[in-house]
Motif scaffolding. Structure first.
Motif, PDB file in Angstrom:
ATOM      1  N   LYS A 128       1.047  -1.176  -0.140  1.00  0.00           N
ATOM      2  CA  LYS A 128       0.083   0.106   0.038  1.00  0.00           C
ATOM      3  C   LYS A 128       0.771   1.340  -0.157  1.00  0.00           C
ATOM      4  O   LYS A 128       0.577   2.352  -0.727  1.00  0.00           O
ATOM      5  CB  LYS A 128      -0.842  -0.097   1.166  1.00  0.00           C
ATOM      6  CG  LYS A 128      -1.755   1.153   1.367  1.00  0.00           C
ATOM      7  CD  LYS A 128      -3.138   1.035   0.610  1.00  0.00           C
ATOM      8  CE  LYS A 128      -4.063   2.021   0.908  1.00  0.00           C
ATOM      9  NZ  LYS A 128      -5.041   2.248  -0.259  1.00  0.00           N
ATOM     10  N   TYR A 129       2.063   1.399   0.848  1.00  0.00           N
ATOM     11  CA  TYR A 129       2.781   2.465   1.065  1.00  0.00           C
ATOM     12  C   TYR A 129       4.126   2.400   0.395  1.00  0.00           C
ATOM     13  O   TYR A 129       4.963   3.317   0.395  1.00  0.00           O
ATOM     14  CB  TYR A 129       3.041   2.726   2.361  1.00  0.00           C
ATOM     15  CG  TYR A 129       1.598   3.124   3.032  1.00  0.00           C
ATOM     16  CD1 TYR A 129       0.850   4.091   2.844  1.00  0.00           C
ATOM     17  CD2 TYR A 129       0.947   1.972   4.130  1.00  0.00           C
ATOM     18  CE1 TYR A 129      -0.451   4.535   3.560  1.00  0.00           C
ATOM     19  CE2 TYR A 129      -0.241   2.276   4.704  1.00  0.00           C
ATOM     20  CZ  TYR A 129      -1.006   3.509   4.453  1.00  0.00           C
ATOM     21  OH  TYR A 129      -2.217   3.751   4.931  1.00  0.00           O
ATOM     22  N   VAL A 176      -5.503   6.250   5.782  1.00  0.00           N
ATOM     23  CA  VAL A 176      -4.656   6.075   4.899  1.00  0.00           C
ATOM     24  C   VAL A 176      -3.935   7.373   4.376  1.00  0.00           C
ATOM     25  O   VAL A 176      -2.795   7.765   4.044  1.00  0.00           O
ATOM     26  CB  VAL A 176      -5.207   5.310   3.665  1.00  0.00           C
ATOM     27  CG1 VAL A 176      -4.219   5.454   2.340  1.00  0.00           C
ATOM     28  CG2 VAL A 176      -5.533   3.863   4.057  1.00  0.00           C
ATOM     29  N   GLN A 177      -4.876   8.484   4.288  1.00  0.00           N
ATOM     30  CA  GLN A 177      -4.379   9.810   3.947  1.00  0.00           C
ATOM     31  C   GLN A 177      -3.528  10.477   5.023  1.00  0.00           C
ATOM     32  O   GLN A 177      -2.341  10.786   4.643  1.00  0.00           O
ATOM     33  CB  GLN A 177      -5.725  10.663   3.785  1.00  0.00           C
ATOM     34  CG  GLN A 177      -5.522  12.188   3.426  1.00  0.00           C
ATOM     35  CD  GLN A 177      -6.670  13.046   3.471  1.00  0.00           C
ATOM     36  OE1 GLN A 177      -7.588  12.500   3.361  1.00  0.00           O
ATOM     37  NE2 GLN A 177      -6.376  14.414   3.274  1.00  0.00           N
ATOM     38  N   GLN A 203      -0.058   8.687   4.654  1.00  0.00           N
ATOM     39  CA  GLN A 203       0.909   9.396   3.395  1.00  0.00           C
ATOM     40  C   GLN A 203       1.013  10.677   3.595  1.00  0.00           C
ATOM     41  O   GLN A 203       2.205  11.075   3.412  1.00  0.00           O
ATOM     42  CB  GLN A 203      -0.456   9.371   2.231  1.00  0.00           C
ATOM     43  CG  GLN A 203       0.450   9.608   0.836  1.00  0.00           C
ATOM     44  CD  GLN A 203       1.482   8.516   0.843  1.00  0.00           C
ATOM     45  OE1 GLN A 203       1.363   7.315   0.671  1.00  0.00           O
ATOM     46  NE2 GLN A 203       2.634   9.093   0.601  1.00  0.00           N
ATOM     47  N   GLU A 204       0.482  11.498   4.331  1.00  0.00           N
ATOM     48  CA  GLU A 204       0.815  12.897   4.573  1.00  0.00           C
ATOM     49  C   GLU A 204       2.214  12.821   5.572  1.00  0.00           C
ATOM     50  O   GLU A 204       2.839  13.607   5.600  1.00  0.00           O
ATOM     51  CB  GLU A 204      -0.268  13.734   5.480  1.00  0.00           C
ATOM     52  CG  GLU A 204      -1.182  14.186   4.461  1.00  0.00           C
ATOM     53  CD  GLU A 204      -2.596  14.781   5.430  1.00  0.00           C
ATOM     54  OE1 GLU A 204      -2.416  14.810   6.619  1.00  0.00           O
ATOM     55  OE2 GLU A 204      -3.647  14.817   4.732  1.00  0.00           O
ATOM     56  N   PHE A 208       4.395  10.378   5.429  1.00  0.00           N
ATOM     57  CA  PHE A 208       5.338  10.230   4.728  1.00  0.00           C
ATOM     58  C   PHE A 208       5.817  11.447   3.921  1.00  0.00           C
ATOM     59  O   PHE A 208       6.980  11.603   3.800  1.00  0.00           O
ATOM     60  CB  PHE A 208       4.981   8.814   3.603  1.00  0.00           C
ATOM     61  CG  PHE A 208       5.321   7.597   4.053  1.00  0.00           C
ATOM     62  CD1 PHE A 208       6.272   7.052   4.111  1.00  0.00           C
ATOM     63  CD2 PHE A 208       4.054   6.704   4.360  1.00  0.00           C
ATOM     64  CE1 PHE A 208       6.599   5.800   4.647  1.00  0.00           C
ATOM     65  CE2 PHE A 208       4.288   5.629   4.822  1.00  0.00           C
ATOM     66  CZ  PHE A 208       5.540   4.967   4.888  1.00  0.00           C
ATOM     67  N   ASP A 209       4.960  12.066   3.332  1.00  0.00           N
ATOM     68  CA  ASP A 209       5.174  13.429   2.741  1.00  0.00           C
ATOM     69  C   ASP A 209       5.622  14.583   3.513  1.00  0.00           C
ATOM     70  O   ASP A 209       6.243  15.386   2.929  1.00  0.00           O
ATOM     71  CB  ASP A 209       4.016  13.956   1.986  1.00  0.00           C
ATOM     72  CG  ASP A 209       3.473  12.749   0.935  1.00  0.00           C
ATOM     73  OD1 ASP A 209       4.114  12.028   0.610  1.00  0.00           O
ATOM     74  OD2 ASP A 209       2.197  13.050   0.580  1.00  0.00           O
TER      75      ASP A 209
END
Length: 191
Positions: A32-33, A66-67, A70-71, A73-74
């Motif tokens: 997924k990531y 999930v969002q 992801q944030e 990671f970003d």
């Protein structure tokens, strides 16, 4: 590694835990990531999964979570780009900084994408994905203000949850991580 004392202290500090991740969950999360859990992080998360107090709840596949992951990671890249634009950040190894801001940001993005991926653990604490072995240091990342926060995962958890003082970290034993250690060393030479 015996994490029992650390887990007990974390629970005393209010951290909520769930059952550890299964092998099939690890596979799903890594797909997924687009990363691989380093062996020591995988071992810890297979024992138990901290799910509160700014820890990553890897099991929660809801759209919102999930969002959020992801944030996280970003976060590292966004902070770096902010410092390129506003704080004159640039690593000497990248060559001459382009005068054009978008070109400078583009070069920064390329360098970042070639660096070892950082995996979020807790708040703004990260572990490098590579080298793919146990014992990678934990980094505290806020824009390009990056410091070591533990020689390894176990040491980090002890520091974060007051079982070990930050100044007891053996900084000389910390594994050097390409790119990320360069940033840390850049700031150390300017101090």
């Amino acid at each position: 590694m015996d994490y029992s004392e650390t887990i007990r202290k974390m629970k005393d500090d209010g951290v909520v835990f769930a059952e550890g991740l299964t092998e099939s969950e690890f596979v799903l999360i890594e797909q997924k990531y687009d990363f691989c859990f380093p062996p020591d992080l995988k071992e810890f998360l297979s024992i138990t999964l901290p799910t509160s107090n700014q820890f990553i709840n890897w099991r929660d596949m809801s759209k919102r979570n999930v969002q959020l992951i992801q944030e996280r990671f970003d976060w590292c890249l966004q902070g770096m780009l902010f410092d390129v634009e506003h704080n004159n950040f640039w690593l000497q190894e990248w060559g001459v900084k382009p005068v054009d801001l978008e070109a400078a940001k583009g070069k920064c993005i390329v360098q970042y994408r070639n660096a070892p991926k950082l995996i979020p653990i807790y708040s703004h604490r990260y572990i490098p994905e590579t080298p793919f072995e146990a014992g990678n240091p934990i980094l505290s990342v806020h824009q390009t203000d990056i410091i070591y926060y533990g020689e390894n995962l176990h040491s980090y958890l002890m520091v974060e949850f007051d079982l070990k003082k930050y100044d007891q970290i053996d900084f000389y034993s910390i594994k050097r991580i390409p790119f990320w250690s360069d940033i840390i060393e850049m700031w150390e030479t300017e101090i």
